[in-house]
Each structure stands twice: as C-alpha cells, then as structure tokens.
Scaffold this active site. Structure first.
Site, mmCIF file in Angstrom:
data_model
loop_
_atom_site.group_PDB
_atom_site.id
_atom_site.type_symbol
_atom_site.label_atom_id
_atom_site.label_comp_id
_atom_site.label_asym_id
_atom_site.label_seq_id
_atom_site.Cartn_x
_atom_site.Cartn_y
_atom_site.Cartn_z
ATOM 1 N N GLU A 46 2.101 1.245 -3.417
ATOM 2 C CA GLU A 46 1.189 1.041 -2.285
ATOM 3 C C GLU A 46 0.557 2.361 -1.856
ATOM 4 O OE1 GLU A 46 4.060 -1.072 0.067
ATOM 5 O OE2 GLU A 46 3.981 -2.698 -1.392
ATOM 6 N N GLY B 77 6.331 -7.980 -3.799
ATOM 7 C CA GLY B 77 5.881 -8.862 -2.719
ATOM 8 C C GLY B 77 5.275 -10.163 -3.211
ATOM 9 N N SER C 219 10.528 -7.893 -5.737
ATOM 10 C CA SER C 219 11.070 -9.220 -5.439
ATOM 11 C C SER C 219 12.562 -9.361 -5.745
ATOM 12 C CB SER C 219 10.259 -10.302 -6.169
ATOM 13 O OG SER C 219 8.911 -10.286 -5.719
ATOM 14 N N GLU D 5 9.076 0.001 -10.529
ATOM 15 C CA GLU D 5 8.567 -1.122 -9.742
ATOM 16 C C GLU D 5 7.293 -1.656 -10.385
ATOM 17 O OE1 GLU D 5 10.272 -0.911 -5.422
ATOM 18 O OE2 GLU D 5 8.207 -0.209 -5.491
ATOM 19 N N HIS E 60 5.208 5.473 -4.208
ATOM 20 C CA HIS E 60 5.237 4.004 -4.214
ATOM 21 C C HIS E 60 3.853 3.474 -4.603
ATOM 22 C CE1 HIS E 60 5.502 -0.122 -2.815
ATOM 23 N NE2 HIS E 60 6.812 0.013 -2.922
ATOM 24 N N LYS F 296 8.732 -0.606 4.515
ATOM 25 C CA LYS F 296 7.260 -0.544 4.575
ATOM 26 C C LYS F 296 6.819 -0.466 6.048
ATOM 27 C CE LYS F 296 7.294 -2.775 0.122
ATOM 28 N NZ LYS F 296 6.599 -3.560 -0.894
ATOM 29 N N ASN G 167 13.333 -0.688 1.450
ATOM 30 C CA ASN G 167 12.065 -0.071 1.840
ATOM 31 C C ASN G 167 11.400 -1.013 2.832
ATOM 32 O OD1 ASN G 167 9.496 0.950 2.086
ATOM 33 N ND2 ASN G 167 8.887 0.544 -0.030
HETATM 34 P P1 13P Z 1 9.485 -6.630 -2.476
HETATM 35 O O1 13P Z 1 10.989 -6.574 -2.647
HETATM 36 O O2 13P Z 1 9.051 -7.166 -1.168
HETATM 37 O O3 13P Z 1 8.824 -7.255 -3.658
HETATM 38 O O4 13P Z 1 9.007 -5.085 -2.477
HETATM 39 C C1 13P Z 1 9.421 -4.247 -3.481
HETATM 40 C C2 13P Z 1 9.049 -2.860 -3.126
HETATM 41 O O5 13P Z 1 7.899 -2.483 -3.134
HETATM 42 C C3 13P Z 1 10.131 -1.931 -2.732
HETATM 43 O O6 13P Z 1 9.676 -0.625 -2.662
#
Ligand code: 13P
Length: 249
Positions: free
Chosen positions: A97, A173, A213, A167, A95, A11, A9
C-alpha cells in the site's frame, strides 16, 4: 530453528480507545503462549497506548512506516529515532500500500531499512507481486527485483536483523489467500535469493512471513510449510479473538 512471528498490521484502523479495548481482550488470550513472537503494528497515534498496554507482556509493538534521518524539517513524518525512544520494536517497510499509494520504491525501501536498523528497530520488509504480474508469469522476476534493489545491498550484519514478508498484492484484503503451495514456492524462491547473496547460514536463519488474507482457519495450513515462518495479518488482526487464534495456531 526460526521462531515464528505473527504480526498484526492494523493499517489505518483503530483509535487509542479502540487500541486499549483490543489489548484488554487480546493479552489474556496469549498470556500463556510460548515458542513464537507476536506483534501489533498500530497507527502512530495508537503507539503510546499499545506500548503501555503491552508492557511486560509477550507482545511486541511495531510501527507501519518511518522516515529516514533522526529529526528535521519533515512535516508529517516520524523517524526511527523517535520510534525507538518510546520503545517500538518493529517497523513495517515497503508495504504494497505504501508502494501503490505513496510511491515508495526499492531505493526508499533500502534507505528506510537502513534507518530502522540504525535505531535498533527490526524492519519487516515487504515484497510481493501484483495479480497481473503473477498471471503473466513474472512473479519471480518481480520478487527478484524487489530483493535485489531493496534488500541485497544491505551488509550481512544489517541483513541478519531483518524480517522479510512476502505479500502477494492480489491476496491483500481480498479474502483470496495464496494456497500454502503458492506461498511456499515464493518463500523458497526468496530464501534462494538470500542464500545466493548472503550465504546458506543467513538463508537458514531468516524469517520470511506470509501476508494476504491470513485468517484463523487458514493459518495452520500456511504455517505447516517449512519455508513459512509466520504471518503479517491485516483484517484478522483487528479482532482480539481472531488474532489470538492466529497467534495460537
Ligand atoms: P489482509 O490480511 O487484510 O489481507 O492484509 C494483509 C496485509 O496487507 C498485512 O500487511
């Protein structure tokens, strides 16, 4: 037997030129890889380049969101229909976010999931608890409510086509990965919800990915857990070598 899915992903990262450079580096590193599915979900603006680059390869391309409906007066939106016409295979839905910054809720997750299925896309539906929710012992209540509102109302036929991603928001992140045991507990809980609603065969067939992560050095430990069927990877999917190491775990 569930085929693992390793999905990146991106982003809000990478331009079309960056996307081309990524695939130039990445594809040779996974060309011989079998026994698993790999996907990259870039920003909309990069989809055309990603699709052209990945054509004929073993890497599927996904979007990070979609709007319901086929087309219409919806400034700034992209529909599942539009994604389907260019050859997009997957779409990430719900997601954290999107939930946190764009006010998405269970009803929206459900309607977007149905919209994705209507246009032949594979929805990767995300669930996960906040740190405060984990610390107050309400992880299962949160996951349960997200499942009940966003996923359980699907028909068995619709459900059979989706992928679920667990997640934990506190691991996204932050570099703070859930331990394989913490992740596996959540996956087992979610699979139990699937079994209760859609039956044992559906629970056995459903892929549940872990996200938060995931890195080349922790993916194997996560994937060793029988209930973890793949990964949804943010930061570590931006670099061709690191994402290839994850795909080739
Ligand atoms: P990270 O791998 O950067 O922690 O992000 C995870 C994520 O949100 C994947 O959709």
């Amino acid at each position: 037997m569930r085929t693992p899915l390793l999905a990146g992903n991106w982003k809000m990262y990478k331009t079309p030129a960056d996307t081309q450079a990524f695939f130039d580096g990445f594809l040779p590193l996974v060309a011989g890889t079998t026994g698993r599915d790999a996907a990259i979900c870039p920003p909309y603006i990069d989809l055309a380049v990603a699709l052209a680059a990945a054509k004929g390869s073993n890497v599927g391309i996904g979007a990070q969101n979609l709007a319901t409906g086929k087309e219409g007066a919806m400034t700034g939106e992209i529909s599942g229909y539009m994604l389907q016409t260019i050859g997009v295979k997957y779409v990430i839905i719900g997601h954290s976010e999107r939930r946190q910054f764009f006010g998405e809720n269970e009803a929206g997750v459900l309607s977007k999931t149905i919209a994705a299925l209507e246009y032949g896309l594979i929805p990767i539906v995300c669930v996960g608890e906040l740190l405060a929710e984990r610390e107050s012992g309400s992880t299962e209540a949160v996951l349960g409510a997200q499942f009940d509102g966003g996923i359980a109302p699907l028909t068995p036929e619709q459900f059979a086509k989706i992928v679920i991603a667990y997640e934990p928001v506190w691991a996204i992140g932050t570099g703070k990965v859930a331990s394989p045991e913490q992740a596996a507990d959540a996956h087992t809980f979610i699979r139990g919800k699937v079994a209760a609603k859609f039956g044992a065969a559906a629970a056995e067939a459903t892929r549940i990915l872990y996200g938060g992560s995931v890195k080349p050095d922790n993916v194997a430990g996560l994937m060793a857990k029988p209930d973890i069927d793949g990964a949804l990877v943010g930061g570590a999917s931006l670099d061709p070598k690191s994402f290839a190491a994850i795909v080739n775990f």
